[in-house]
Design an enzyme around this catalytic site. Sequence first.
Site, PDB file in Angstrom:
ATOM      1  N   GLU A 184       0.880  -1.178   0.000  1.00 26.25           N
ATOM      2  CA  GLU A 184       0.000   0.000   0.000  1.00 26.25           C
ATOM      3  C   GLU A 184       0.911   1.219   0.000  1.00 26.25           C
ATOM      4  O   GLU A 184       1.423   1.617   1.041  1.00 26.25           O
ATOM      5  CB  GLU A 184      -0.896  -0.022   1.253  1.00 26.25           C
ATOM      6  CG  GLU A 184      -1.868  -1.196   1.312  1.00 26.25           C
ATOM      7  CD  GLU A 184      -3.087  -0.991   0.423  1.00 26.25           C
ATOM      8  OE1 GLU A 184      -3.356   0.156   0.018  1.00 26.25           O
ATOM      9  OE2 GLU A 184      -3.772  -1.994   0.132  1.00 26.25           O
ATOM     10  N   CYS A 206      -2.224   9.423   2.706  1.00 26.08           N
ATOM     11  CA  CYS A 206      -1.780   8.807   1.450  1.00 26.08           C
ATOM     12  C   CYS A 206      -2.700   9.137   0.279  1.00 26.08           C
ATOM     13  O   CYS A 206      -2.241   9.265  -0.844  1.00 26.08           O
ATOM     14  CB  CYS A 206      -1.656   7.302   1.612  1.00 26.08           C
ATOM     15  SG  CYS A 206      -3.187   6.557   2.174  1.00 26.08           S
TER      16      CYS A 206
HETATM   17  P1  NAD Z   1       7.456   5.031   7.646  1.00 25.54           P
HETATM   18  O1  NAD Z   1       8.713   5.805   7.517  1.00 25.54           O
HETATM   19  O2  NAD Z   1       6.798   4.918   8.970  1.00 25.54           O
HETATM   20  O3  NAD Z   1       7.775   3.605   7.034  1.00 25.54           O
HETATM   21  C1  NAD Z   1       6.811   2.564   6.986  1.00 25.54           C
HETATM   22  C2  NAD Z   1       7.364   1.345   7.681  1.00 25.54           C
HETATM   23  O4  NAD Z   1       8.538   0.887   7.004  1.00 25.54           O
HETATM   24  C3  NAD Z   1       7.765   1.574   9.134  1.00 25.54           C
HETATM   25  O5  NAD Z   1       7.219   0.554   9.930  1.00 25.54           O
HETATM   26  C4  NAD Z   1       9.268   1.557   9.092  1.00 25.54           C
HETATM   27  O6  NAD Z   1       9.835   1.054  10.293  1.00 25.54           O
HETATM   28  C5  NAD Z   1       9.573   0.638   7.947  1.00 25.54           C
HETATM   29  N1  NAD Z   1      10.867   0.930   7.323  1.00 25.54           N
HETATM   30  C6  NAD Z   1      11.392   2.158   7.093  1.00 25.54           C
HETATM   31  N2  NAD Z   1      12.599   2.044   6.486  1.00 25.54           N
HETATM   32  C7  NAD Z   1      12.833   0.724   6.331  1.00 25.54           C
HETATM   33  C8  NAD Z   1      13.904  -0.045   5.755  1.00 25.54           C
HETATM   34  N3  NAD Z   1      14.981   0.545   5.209  1.00 25.54           N
HETATM   35  N4  NAD Z   1      13.798  -1.402   5.764  1.00 25.54           N
HETATM   36  C9  NAD Z   1      12.719  -1.993   6.307  1.00 25.54           C
HETATM   37  N5  NAD Z   1      11.678  -1.320   6.847  1.00 25.54           N
HETATM   38  C10 NAD Z   1      11.732   0.011   6.867  1.00 25.54           C
HETATM   39  O7  NAD Z   1       6.341   5.620   6.696  1.00 25.54           O
HETATM   40  P2  NAD Z   1       6.529   6.335   5.302  1.00 25.54           P
HETATM   41  O8  NAD Z   1       6.996   5.384   4.284  1.00 25.54           O
HETATM   42  O9  NAD Z   1       7.229   7.633   5.458  1.00 25.54           O
HETATM   43  O10 NAD Z   1       4.991   6.652   5.020  1.00 25.54           O
HETATM   44  C11 NAD Z   1       4.636   7.603   4.114  1.00 25.54           C
HETATM   45  C12 NAD Z   1       4.386   6.977   2.757  1.00 25.54           C
HETATM   46  O11 NAD Z   1       3.432   5.953   2.893  1.00 25.54           O
HETATM   47  C13 NAD Z   1       3.795   7.945   1.760  1.00 25.54           C
HETATM   48  O12 NAD Z   1       4.358   7.686   0.507  1.00 25.54           O
HETATM   49  C14 NAD Z   1       2.328   7.581   1.758  1.00 25.54           C
HETATM   50  O13 NAD Z   1       1.642   7.922   0.587  1.00 25.54           O
HETATM   51  C15 NAD Z   1       2.382   6.120   1.965  1.00 25.54           C
HETATM   52  N6  NAD Z   1       1.149   5.653   2.543  1.00 25.54           N
HETATM   53  C16 NAD Z   1       0.355   4.826   1.835  1.00 25.54           C
HETATM   54  C17 NAD Z   1      -0.853   4.413   2.376  1.00 25.54           C
HETATM   55  C18 NAD Z   1      -1.765   3.500   1.654  1.00 25.54           C
HETATM   56  O14 NAD Z   1      -2.668   2.995   2.278  1.00 25.54           O
HETATM   57  N7  NAD Z   1      -1.563   3.251   0.372  1.00 25.54           N
HETATM   58  C19 NAD Z   1      -1.210   4.835   3.644  1.00 25.54           C
HETATM   59  C20 NAD Z   1      -0.355   5.666   4.341  1.00 25.54           C
HETATM   60  C21 NAD Z   1       0.835   6.062   3.791  1.00 25.54           C
END
Ligand code: NAD
Length: 440
Positions: free
Chosen positions: A216, A250
Amino acid sequence: MNQPTPEQPADIVARLRATFRTGRTKPVEWRTTQLRRLREMLTEHGTDLAAALHADLGKSSTEAYRTEIDFVIREIDHTLDHLEDWLRVESAPVPAHLGADATAWTQYDPLGVVLVIAPWNYPAQLLLAPVVGALASGNAVVVKPSEMAPATSAVLARLLPAFLDTEAFAVVEGGIPETTALLAERFDHIFYTGNGTVGRIVMRAAAEHLTPVTLELGGKSPAFVDRDADLPVVADRLARGKFLNAGQTCVAPDYVLTDPETAAALEPLFRKAVEAVYGSDASASGEFGRIVNERHFDRLSGLLDSGRVVVGGASDRATKYIAPTVLADVDPASPVMQEEIFGPILPIVTVPDLDAAIDFINDRDKPLALYVFTASQDTRDRLAAETSSGGLGYGLPLAHLTVSDLPFGGVGASGMGNYHGRYSIETFSHRKAVLDKPLG
Ligand code: NAD
């Protein structure tokens, strides 16, 4: 006194897998009990969660309940109402060469041990809504909340094991090292919500074990505004959708795509709409959230001069406040148009006509959502037929994801797979094909 050594990922997965193999999680009764316990957790400890969401993101209590706590309760209720129906075996017609006594059907099997990795922006909803589907499908579940929403992560890590069956459910807190260690294990499904860069890391790790993934992801969701639309209503709905959770949503409308005259007409309407929702100074409104951390604050501050400020423009690093901002005269080559904004900045980009708008959308990654504001059936039809996006909203941003009977997910760069309601059962189950030919 020494702290006990936390259980290692390999041990957690082995323990949960052993539970799964006993068949404990399979009866519908176990599943519905878990859902009811989760519901109790949310009703008894909603205020704890709301306080954590306020600490992490400055979310008002109203917003915390509406977009996270009550959202998940609704998802649970919908699932409890329909689960037996969704799980029903479905018979399939059998070809004549197998004989009249042969029968065939499909049944839903749980997958086993699944991993849910959640992001920080709706740190409760985006962890718990997939969990509803994973438990309803009869799986053992490991969850990894986002370390970037530490207060919510701590509350979830404390509450979830107190309410759910810990033989089949585990919370692992932490950031990159902990997630990397988890991803080295073999799961039967990985459900990841977050950005595309980490999405690729997750998919690569999953490939080692041939584990299926749901990703997602995000992207730049356009809002196309036609000149014949009711513009005061459009400005109001776009402002409410964009600035919810300070734009860190998102499916937030990322930018407005319209013709130059409509863009000019929208400017005063956006000013009015923002003031109607947040007053003349959003920093004093209890309803407007804050940016999650300094890194994102600095990234967003750097985007504020990508166009002429129509509304907002103010920021304060000490409180991680960025005003609800609308930018006009935005060049598609400017920084604000290069990446998902994920903050309270709404650029208006102009195109001469509908053909150019469709090209503009199709020249970029497939977005998670497309929003269309028009009075013309032909324009609606053309945008639906000639563009691809995870979801499509006519007249209202964000709301499609609150319809439990619609699948929620992306396409292309905005993700793969989907969930909510019965689509979560499809995601977290294997649809097994069965043929029965009597021996006699
Ligand atoms: P985040 O930084 O919290 O990362 C998400 C998860 O990935 C966390 O649990 C984190 O610990 C893990 N993570 C981070 N780096 C990692 C790595 N190198 N290796 C393994 N795991 C790792 O959240 P984010 O990515 O900044 O969230 C924002 C993004 O998410 C935006 O692009 C947003 O559009 C997208 N998003 C999508 C939805 C959806 O439902 N499609 C919902 C919310 C957010």
